[in-house]
Scaffold this active site. Structure first.
Site, mmCIF file in Angstrom:
data_model
loop_
_atom_site.group_PDB
_atom_site.id
_atom_site.type_symbol
_atom_site.label_atom_id
_atom_site.label_comp_id
_atom_site.label_asym_id
_atom_site.label_seq_id
_atom_site.Cartn_x
_atom_site.Cartn_y
_atom_site.Cartn_z
ATOM 1 N N CYS A 34 -42.214 29.231 -19.609
ATOM 2 C CA CYS A 34 -42.373 28.991 -18.169
ATOM 3 C C CYS A 34 -41.925 27.579 -17.808
ATOM 4 O O CYS A 34 -41.596 27.308 -16.660
ATOM 5 C CB CYS A 34 -43.810 29.260 -17.706
ATOM 6 N N SER A 125 -55.946 14.590 -21.542
ATOM 7 C CA SER A 125 -55.174 13.623 -20.759
ATOM 8 C C SER A 125 -56.049 12.473 -20.305
ATOM 9 O O SER A 125 -57.248 12.641 -20.057
ATOM 10 C CB SER A 125 -54.617 14.351 -19.539
ATOM 11 N N TYR A 150 -55.406 20.237 -11.798
ATOM 12 C CA TYR A 150 -54.883 19.996 -13.148
ATOM 13 C C TYR A 150 -55.887 19.176 -13.961
ATOM 14 O O TYR A 150 -56.247 19.542 -15.084
ATOM 15 C CB TYR A 150 -53.540 19.251 -13.083
ATOM 16 N N LYS A 154 -58.386 20.020 -17.495
ATOM 17 C CA LYS A 154 -58.527 19.248 -18.744
ATOM 18 C C LYS A 154 -60.003 18.934 -19.017
ATOM 19 O O LYS A 154 -60.476 19.056 -20.156
ATOM 20 C CB LYS A 154 -57.700 17.956 -18.676
ATOM 21 N N GLY A 298 -52.887 10.037 -4.793
ATOM 22 C CA GLY A 298 -53.529 10.401 -6.057
ATOM 23 C C GLY A 298 -53.271 9.441 -7.207
ATOM 24 O O GLY A 298 -53.894 9.569 -8.268
HETATM 25 P P1 NAD Z 1 -44.314 20.982 -21.091
HETATM 26 O O1 NAD Z 1 -44.416 21.712 -19.805
HETATM 27 O O2 NAD Z 1 -43.017 20.390 -21.457
HETATM 28 O O3 NAD Z 1 -44.796 21.907 -22.292
HETATM 29 C C1 NAD Z 1 -45.751 22.909 -22.137
HETATM 30 C C2 NAD Z 1 -45.187 24.170 -22.769
HETATM 31 O O4 NAD Z 1 -46.169 25.200 -22.669
HETATM 32 C C3 NAD Z 1 -43.923 24.681 -22.084
HETATM 33 O O5 NAD Z 1 -42.947 24.969 -23.044
HETATM 34 C C4 NAD Z 1 -44.379 25.943 -21.364
HETATM 35 O O6 NAD Z 1 -43.343 26.909 -21.289
HETATM 36 C C5 NAD Z 1 -45.539 26.386 -22.242
HETATM 37 N N1 NAD Z 1 -46.583 27.171 -21.582
HETATM 38 C C6 NAD Z 1 -47.278 26.876 -20.453
HETATM 39 N N2 NAD Z 1 -48.165 27.843 -20.200
HETATM 40 C C7 NAD Z 1 -48.059 28.759 -21.178
HETATM 41 C C8 NAD Z 1 -48.701 29.975 -21.486
HETATM 42 N N3 NAD Z 1 -49.654 30.486 -20.704
HETATM 43 N N4 NAD Z 1 -48.344 30.647 -22.599
HETATM 44 C C9 NAD Z 1 -47.373 30.159 -23.411
HETATM 45 N N5 NAD Z 1 -46.708 29.038 -23.177
HETATM 46 C C10 NAD Z 1 -47.047 28.343 -22.069
HETATM 47 O O7 NAD Z 1 -45.459 19.857 -21.057
HETATM 48 P P2 NAD Z 1 -45.721 18.651 -22.053
HETATM 49 O O8 NAD Z 1 -45.425 17.387 -21.328
HETATM 50 O O9 NAD Z 1 -45.110 18.911 -23.361
HETATM 51 O O10 NAD Z 1 -47.301 18.734 -22.163
HETATM 52 C C11 NAD Z 1 -47.945 19.409 -23.227
HETATM 53 C C12 NAD Z 1 -49.437 19.320 -23.039
HETATM 54 O O11 NAD Z 1 -49.824 17.950 -22.965
HETATM 55 C C13 NAD Z 1 -49.959 19.980 -21.773
HETATM 56 O O12 NAD Z 1 -51.202 20.577 -22.062
HETATM 57 C C14 NAD Z 1 -50.135 18.808 -20.822
HETATM 58 O O13 NAD Z 1 -51.121 19.073 -19.855
HETATM 59 C C15 NAD Z 1 -50.595 17.723 -21.788
HETATM 60 N N6 NAD Z 1 -50.350 16.368 -21.308
HETATM 61 C C16 NAD Z 1 -49.070 15.950 -21.050
HETATM 62 C C17 NAD Z 1 -48.848 14.645 -20.598
HETATM 63 C C18 NAD Z 1 -47.462 14.156 -20.305
HETATM 64 O O14 NAD Z 1 -47.323 13.019 -19.821
HETATM 65 N N7 NAD Z 1 -46.404 14.896 -20.585
HETATM 66 C C19 NAD Z 1 -49.940 13.757 -20.426
HETATM 67 C C20 NAD Z 1 -51.223 14.208 -20.711
HETATM 68 C C21 NAD Z 1 -51.416 15.513 -21.168
HETATM 69 N N1 UFG Z 2 -43.502 6.417 -10.170
HETATM 70 C C1 UFG Z 2 -42.621 5.871 -9.240
HETATM 71 N N2 UFG Z 2 -41.536 6.595 -8.883
HETATM 72 C C2 UFG Z 2 -41.279 7.837 -9.390
HETATM 73 C C3 UFG Z 2 -42.175 8.381 -10.335
HETATM 74 C C4 UFG Z 2 -43.283 7.652 -10.698
HETATM 75 O O1 UFG Z 2 -42.828 4.765 -8.749
HETATM 76 O O2 UFG Z 2 -40.275 8.460 -9.001
HETATM 77 C C5 UFG Z 2 -44.673 5.621 -10.575
HETATM 78 C C6 UFG Z 2 -45.990 6.300 -10.221
HETATM 79 O O3 UFG Z 2 -46.315 6.061 -8.870
HETATM 80 C C7 UFG Z 2 -46.918 5.636 -11.227
HETATM 81 C C8 UFG Z 2 -46.018 5.407 -12.461
HETATM 82 O O4 UFG Z 2 -44.683 5.484 -11.969
HETATM 83 O O5 UFG Z 2 -47.306 4.387 -10.733
HETATM 84 C C9 UFG Z 2 -46.212 6.458 -13.538
HETATM 85 O O6 UFG Z 2 -46.084 7.753 -12.949
HETATM 86 P P1 UFG Z 2 -45.909 9.075 -13.827
HETATM 87 O O7 UFG Z 2 -45.836 10.215 -12.864
HETATM 88 O O8 UFG Z 2 -44.803 8.915 -14.807
HETATM 89 O O9 UFG Z 2 -47.255 9.116 -14.682
HETATM 90 P P2 UFG Z 2 -48.780 9.195 -14.204
HETATM 91 O O10 UFG Z 2 -49.483 8.080 -14.898
HETATM 92 O O11 UFG Z 2 -48.900 9.272 -12.745
HETATM 93 O O12 UFG Z 2 -49.208 10.637 -14.751
HETATM 94 C C10 UFG Z 2 -49.329 10.912 -16.144
HETATM 95 C C11 UFG Z 2 -49.100 12.393 -16.405
HETATM 96 C C12 UFG Z 2 -50.162 13.216 -15.734
HETATM 97 C C13 UFG Z 2 -51.530 12.739 -16.154
HETATM 98 C C14 UFG Z 2 -51.666 11.255 -15.932
HETATM 99 C C15 UFG Z 2 -52.951 10.773 -16.539
HETATM 100 O O13 UFG Z 2 -47.823 12.780 -15.918
HETATM 101 O O14 UFG Z 2 -50.024 14.561 -16.143
HETATM 102 O O15 UFG Z 2 -50.603 10.553 -16.575
HETATM 103 O O16 UFG Z 2 -53.181 9.448 -16.288
HETATM 104 F F1 UFG Z 2 -52.483 13.386 -15.432
#
Ligand code: NAD
Ligand code: UFG
Length: 343
Positions: A34, A125, A150, A154, A298
């Site tokens: 997805c 997270s 979201y 978590k 947010g």
């Molecule tokens: P991502 O979207 O790249 O990876 C998630 C994967 O899960 C995708 O490949 C998607 O296809 C799959 N998926 C989602 N729902 C599914 C389902 N029901 N069944 C099977 N597959 C499913 O995201 P990511 O950045 O790799 O994040 C991975 C995990 O880490 C997530 O749980 C996300 O909430 C958590 N997380 C990510 C960040 C970040 O900054 N990327 C920060 C904190 C927590």
């Molecule tokens: N930002 C910009 N311009 C952009 C994108 C982001 O200025 O186009 C800024 C945001 O306002 C923030 C910083 O860059 O100040 C970081 O933003 P991100 O969206 O990269 O990351 P966040 O810290 O907002 O969010 C991340 C994950 C969320 C998680 C959160 C937990 O993406 O899933 O950390 O703290 F919930």
């Protein structure tokens, strides 16, 4: 040891699959695609130098998930990444987020119980800490009421796992609370693949540099921080991948009856948005123009972690710098420009 990786074709999951294989584990991927692409699977097999079973299965589908476990009776651990993760989207489609993120977790826990799988590493997270009063945050920093569906998934997931662990002493689990993972694999063979316009800073920066999206907008420069832009804890996604391997190593040796462990994973250094821009410019030699825009709803002003527990418990510490991560993200973005549907 066979390790089932849900969401293993996604951003963090794919890097973790490579790290698991490098550490001698045998990963098995479940992903419904997805938010990921099937061609990543072949790249993982190339990088890992081994066959990696992949099942296109939705983790909320209990029967299909149980069948995967039945086909791999040697699975002893699960790393559960599969989730929807866009904070803004979750406020518009909350039911989808609860259904997907909690439905998949419940199905995974039930399948693990049925198959007597005793190790779980869960993707939590920093969002569970909200806007902390005291920085850096440790694992004992009080959690705050989630500000998005979201974030709520978590916090609820952590509670569900804690209850499941308490009821089943054979289940040992760790919730890794990620701060801001960025970058891509140094080989530039895998990286982040955002769908549509990226929400997150680093993929937006690399796409803006390649001309895929308009110039970067920095959301707010009137925060009470040294340069007015928000502070975060950015670190390399490959370092995050390694934390999962160490978490499995730790849980495999842990005693039965261990309560759910919470561990912060971040560099432990506050970095502003303007500092990320400057580091990107220096690391890549790209100009990266930007303009200031209003604050994003947010956003918290500042959050970074104390990662002492990750070091003491897991022996984890980041190997890469932010400049490495940004250079790798840019190299990955360039490969996407050269070949849209890579082999
Ligand atoms: P991502 O979207 O790249 O990876 C998630 C994967 O899960 C995708 O490949 C998607 O296809 C799959 N998926 C989602 N729902 C599914 C389902 N029901 N069944 C099977 N597959 C499913 O995201 P990511 O950045 O790799 O994040 C991975 C995990 O880490 C997530 O749980 C996300 O909430 C958590 N997380 C990510 C960040 C970040 O900054 N990327 C920060 C904190 C927590
Ligand atoms: N930002 C910009 N311009 C952009 C994108 C982001 O200025 O186009 C800024 C945001 O306002 C923030 C910083 O860059 O100040 C970081 O933003 P991100 O969206 O990269 O990351 P966040 O810290 O907002 O969010 C991340 C994950 C969320 C998680 C959160 C937990 O993406 O899933 O950390 O703290 F919930």
């Amino acid at each position: 040891m066979d390790v089932l990786v849900t969401g293993g074709l996604g951003y963090i999951g794919s890097h973790t699959v490579v790290a698991l294989a490098e550490a001698g584990y045998s990963p098995i991927i479940v992903d419904n695609l997805c938010n990921s692409q099937a061609w990543i699977h072949a790249r993982l097999e190339q990088l890992a130098g081994q066959a990696i079973p992949f099942y296109r299965v939705d983790c909320t589908d209990r029967l299909a998930l149980a069948q995967v476990f039945e086909q791999h009776p040697n699975v002893q651990a699960v790393v559960h990444f599969a989730a929807l993760k866009a904070v803004g989207e979750s406020t518009r489609h909350p039911l989808e987020y609860y259904q997907n993120n909690l439905g998949s977790l419940l199905a995974v826990l039930q399948a693990m119980q049925q198959q007597h799988v005793g190790i779980l590493v869960f993707s939590s997270s920093a969002t569970v800490y909200g806007e902390p009063e005291k920085l850096p945050v440790t694992e004992t920093t009080p959690l705050q009421a989630p500000t998005s569906p979201y974030g709520a998934t978590k916090a609820m997931a952590e509670r569900i796992i804690a209850d499941a662990v308490q009821a089943n002493p054979q289940l040992r689990a760790m919730a890794l609370r990620y701060f801001n993972p960025v970058g891509a694999h140094p080989s530039a063979r895998i990286g982040e693949l955002p769908q549509g316009t990226p929400n997150n800073l680093v993929p937006y920066m690399t796409q803006a540099t390649r001309g895929v999206v308009p110039d970067l907008k920095i959301f707010g420069h009137d925060y009470a921080t040294p340069d007015g832009t928000p502070l975060r804890d950015y670190f390399h996604v490959v370092d995050l991948a390694c934390a999962h391997v160490l978490a499995i190593d730790y849980l495999a040796k842990a005693r039965e009856g261990l309560p759910l462990q919470f561990v912060n994973v971040g560099a432990g250094t506050p970095v502003s948005v303007l500092q990320v821009v400057e580091t990107f410019r220096q690391a890549t030699g790209q100009p990266l123009p930007y303009r200031f825009a209003p604050r994003r709803a947010g956003d918290v002003e500042a959050i970074w972690c104390d990662a002492t527990l990750a070091k003491n418990l897991l022996g984890w510490q980041p190997e890469y710098t932010l400049a490495d991560a940004l250079l790798h993200a840019w190299k990955w973005e360039q490969t996407l420009g050269e070949q849209e549907i890579p082999a």
